[in-house]
Design an enzyme around this catalytic site. Structure first.
Site, PDB file in Angstrom:
ATOM      1  N   GLY A   1       0.879  -1.168   0.000  1.00 17.79           N
ATOM      2  CA  GLY A   1       0.000   0.000   0.000  1.00 17.79           C
ATOM      3  C   GLY A   1       0.910   1.208   0.000  1.00 17.79           C
ATOM      4  O   GLY A   1       1.936   1.205  -0.667  1.00 17.79           O
ATOM      5  N   GLU A   2       0.583   2.233   0.741  1.00 18.69           N
ATOM      6  CA  GLU A   2       1.483   3.371   0.931  1.00 18.69           C
ATOM      7  C   GLU A   2       1.876   3.398   2.393  1.00 18.69           C
ATOM      8  O   GLU A   2       1.015   3.578   3.263  1.00 18.69           O
ATOM      9  CB  GLU A   2       0.780   4.680   0.564  1.00 18.69           C
ATOM     10  CG  GLU A   2       0.983   5.130  -0.870  1.00 18.69           C
ATOM     11  CD  GLU A   2       2.432   5.181  -1.318  1.00 18.69           C
ATOM     12  OE1 GLU A   2       2.720   4.665  -2.411  1.00 18.69           O
ATOM     13  OE2 GLU A   2       3.283   5.724  -0.582  1.00 18.69           O
ATOM     14  N   SER A   3       3.159   3.221   2.643  1.00 13.86           N
ATOM     15  CA  SER A   3       3.595   3.136   4.037  1.00 13.86           C
ATOM     16  C   SER A   3       3.286   4.425   4.811  1.00 13.86           C
ATOM     17  O   SER A   3       2.972   4.376   5.999  1.00 13.86           O
ATOM     18  CB  SER A   3       5.082   2.790   4.105  1.00 13.86           C
ATOM     19  OG  SER A   3       5.835   3.685   3.327  1.00 13.86           O
TER      20      SER A   3
ATOM     21  N   CYS B   1       6.198  -5.336   0.529  1.00 12.70           N
ATOM     22  CA  CYS B   1       6.306  -3.992  -0.060  1.00 12.70           C
ATOM     23  C   CYS B   1       6.178  -2.911   1.024  1.00 12.70           C
ATOM     24  O   CYS B   1       7.073  -2.801   1.854  1.00 12.70           O
ATOM     25  CB  CYS B   1       5.312  -3.851  -1.197  1.00 12.70           C
ATOM     26  SG  CYS B   1       5.874  -2.661  -2.407  1.00 12.70           S
TER      27      CYS B   1
ATOM     28  N   ARG C   1      12.780   3.683  -0.010  1.00 12.44           N
ATOM     29  CA  ARG C   1      11.463   3.681  -0.662  1.00 12.44           C
ATOM     30  C   ARG C   1      11.571   4.079  -2.132  1.00 12.44           C
ATOM     31  O   ARG C   1      12.467   4.823  -2.511  1.00 12.44           O
ATOM     32  CB  ARG C   1      10.519   4.658   0.040  1.00 12.44           C
ATOM     33  CG  ARG C   1      10.215   4.263   1.459  1.00 12.44           C
ATOM     34  CD  ARG C   1       9.260   5.250   2.092  1.00 12.44           C
ATOM     35  NE  ARG C   1       8.025   5.347   1.339  1.00 12.44           N
ATOM     36  CZ  ARG C   1       7.280   6.450   1.254  1.00 12.44           C
ATOM     37  NH1 ARG C   1       7.649   7.546   1.858  1.00 12.44           N
ATOM     38  NH2 ARG C   1       6.170   6.434   0.560  1.00 12.44           N
TER      39      ARG C   1
ATOM     40  N   ILE D   1       5.691  -3.300  -7.454  1.00 15.94           N
ATOM     41  CA  ILE D   1       4.887  -2.090  -7.701  1.00 15.94           C
ATOM     42  C   ILE D   1       5.433  -0.954  -6.826  1.00 15.94           C
ATOM     43  O   ILE D   1       5.333  -1.023  -5.602  1.00 15.94           O
ATOM     44  CB  ILE D   1       3.397  -2.326  -7.376  1.00 15.94           C
ATOM     45  CG1 ILE D   1       2.849  -3.529  -8.161  1.00 15.94           C
ATOM     46  CG2 ILE D   1       2.580  -1.061  -7.659  1.00 15.94           C
ATOM     47  CD1 ILE D   1       1.478  -3.989  -7.707  1.00 15.94           C
ATOM     48  N   ARG D   2       6.008   0.033  -7.451  1.00 16.06           N
ATOM     49  CA  ARG D   2       6.657   1.154  -6.710  1.00 16.06           C
ATOM     50  C   ARG D   2       7.421   0.599  -5.512  1.00 16.06           C
ATOM     51  O   ARG D   2       7.269   1.036  -4.373  1.00 16.06           O
ATOM     52  CB  ARG D   2       5.620   2.189  -6.271  1.00 16.06           C
ATOM     53  CG  ARG D   2       4.874   2.812  -7.450  1.00 16.06           C
ATOM     54  CD  ARG D   2       4.070   4.019  -7.025  1.00 16.06           C
ATOM     55  NE  ARG D   2       4.953   5.103  -6.640  1.00 16.06           N
ATOM     56  CZ  ARG D   2       4.792   5.866  -5.554  1.00 16.06           C
ATOM     57  NH1 ARG D   2       3.793   5.647  -4.728  1.00 16.06           N
ATOM     58  NH2 ARG D   2       5.620   6.833  -5.298  1.00 16.06           N
TER      59      ARG D   2
ATOM     60  N   HIS E   1       5.041  -8.363  -4.431  1.00 13.80           N
ATOM     61  CA  HIS E   1       3.675  -8.688  -3.982  1.00 13.80           C
ATOM     62  C   HIS E   1       3.359 -10.159  -4.259  1.00 13.80           C
ATOM     63  O   HIS E   1       2.748 -10.465  -5.300  1.00 13.80           O
ATOM     64  CB  HIS E   1       2.671  -7.812  -4.741  1.00 13.80           C
ATOM     65  CG  HIS E   1       2.633  -6.400  -4.287  1.00 13.80           C
ATOM     66  ND1 HIS E   1       1.664  -5.906  -3.464  1.00 13.80           N
ATOM     67  CD2 HIS E   1       3.480  -5.371  -4.533  1.00 13.80           C
ATOM     68  CE1 HIS E   1       1.881  -4.637  -3.221  1.00 13.80           C
ATOM     69  NE2 HIS E   1       2.992  -4.282  -3.863  1.00 13.80           N
TER      70      HIS E   1
ATOM     71  N   GLU F   1       1.122 -11.991  -3.161  1.00  9.42           N
ATOM     72  CA  GLU F   1      -0.326 -12.249  -3.200  1.00  9.42           C
ATOM     73  C   GLU F   1      -0.911 -12.028  -4.589  1.00  9.42           C
ATOM     74  O   GLU F   1      -2.038 -12.445  -4.861  1.00  9.42           O
ATOM     75  CB  GLU F   1      -1.040 -11.380  -2.146  1.00  9.42           C
ATOM     76  CG  GLU F   1      -1.238  -9.916  -2.505  1.00  9.42           C
ATOM     77  CD  GLU F   1       0.029  -9.062  -2.394  1.00  9.42           C
ATOM     78  OE1 GLU F   1       1.124  -9.605  -2.143  1.00  9.42           O
ATOM     79  OE2 GLU F   1      -0.087  -7.830  -2.593  1.00  9.42           O
TER      80      GLU F   1
HETATM   81  N1  GLN Z   1       5.806   2.973  -2.630  1.00  7.80           N
HETATM   82  C1  GLN Z   1       5.145   2.455  -1.473  1.00  7.80           C
HETATM   83  C2  GLN Z   1       5.739   3.056  -0.187  1.00  7.80           C
HETATM   84  O1  GLN Z   1       6.740   3.686  -0.251  1.00  7.80           O
HETATM   85  C3  GLN Z   1       5.189   0.951  -1.425  1.00  7.80           C
HETATM   86  C4  GLN Z   1       4.496   0.395  -2.645  1.00  7.80           C
HETATM   87  C5  GLN Z   1       3.754  -0.871  -2.424  1.00  7.80           C
HETATM   88  O2  GLN Z   1       3.487  -1.309  -1.302  1.00  7.80           O
HETATM   89  N2  GLN Z   1       3.347  -1.457  -3.510  1.00  7.80           N
HETATM   90  O3  GLN Z   1       5.191   2.919   0.866  1.00  7.80           O
END
Ligand code: GLN
Length: 203
Positions: free
Chosen positions: A53-55, A84, A111, A139-140, A175, A177
């Site tokens: 997600g987004e930390s 992630c 990150r 993913i990112r 990921h 999952e």
């Molecule tokens: N870019 C997100 C972060 O810095 C991590 C990306 C992800 O969980 N897919 O939190």
């Protein structure tokens, strides 16, 4: 695990991200998934997954709900698996930029380390897991730039660890999952099952 049941109960932090896919993968390996949104929901769980997600968003949620300290305490005494953003939360140190973390994995994590243009990728590469190459969806993704001596590297991308294990703590910068291959979740369910049979776990 209770005596009546041999199914480990594994929580999935359900703040954001694809926690439903994690729950499905856990169920496929005989665990009972439990969505966790409040500190009291950690009670009685044999292990916990911190999804992607987004930390930063996750940290804000944890602060707002007075959940950070309870989560840290839980992660220090139970098997946990961060993917992630979840891996970012578990790390000892976070860079780019620096931010608060739980500090249960002896690793330094940067990150969004792959840049804007190539921030998402699917690779299939050999790992330490039995059963041949593993599909890994990034993913990112963050990059694990340093690990301590206790950390075992189970897979790498461009020479940097992407799947690691330190005792009962696992982390993936991808990921698992999102792939049909469930070997990574199976490993975590095995680890939780083994830990649950030992009464006083410390790591
Ligand atoms: N870019 C997100 C972060 O810095 C991590 C990306 C992800 O969980 N897919 O939190």
């Amino acid at each position: 695990m209770t005596e009546a049941s041999t199914r480990p109960r594994i929580g999935v932090l359900a703040i954001q991200g694809d926690y439903a896919a994690h729950a499905e993968a856990l169920a496929a390996h005989g665990a009972e998934p439990v969505e966790v949104r409040k500190p009291e929901e950690l009670a009685g769980l044999d292990g916990l997954i911190l999804p992607g997600g987004e930390s930063t968003t996750m940290l804000k949620f944890l602060a707002k709900h007075h959940f950070f300290e309870a989560l840290k305490e839980y992660c220090n005494h139970h098997p946990v698996f961060g993917t992630c953003a979840g891996a970012i939360l578990l790390a000892r140190e976070v860079r780019n930029p620096a931010q608060l973390s739980l500090g249960v994995l002896d690793a330094v994590v940067e990150r969004n380390a792959y840049g804007r243009q190539i921030d998402s990728a699917i690779l299939t590469a050999p790992t330490e897991l039995a059963g041949g190459p593993l599909e890994m969806v990034f993913i990112r993704a963050p990059r694990i730039v340093e690990v301590g001596a206790e950390v075992r590297v189970l897979a790498q991308r461009d020479g940097f660890p992407v799947l690691v294990r330190q005792g009962n703590v696992m982390a993936a910068t991808f990921h698992p999952e999102l792939s049909a291959d469930r070997r990574v979740h199976r490993l975590f369910v095995e680890l939780v099952t083994a830990a649950a049979s030992k009464p006083h776990l410390e790591h």
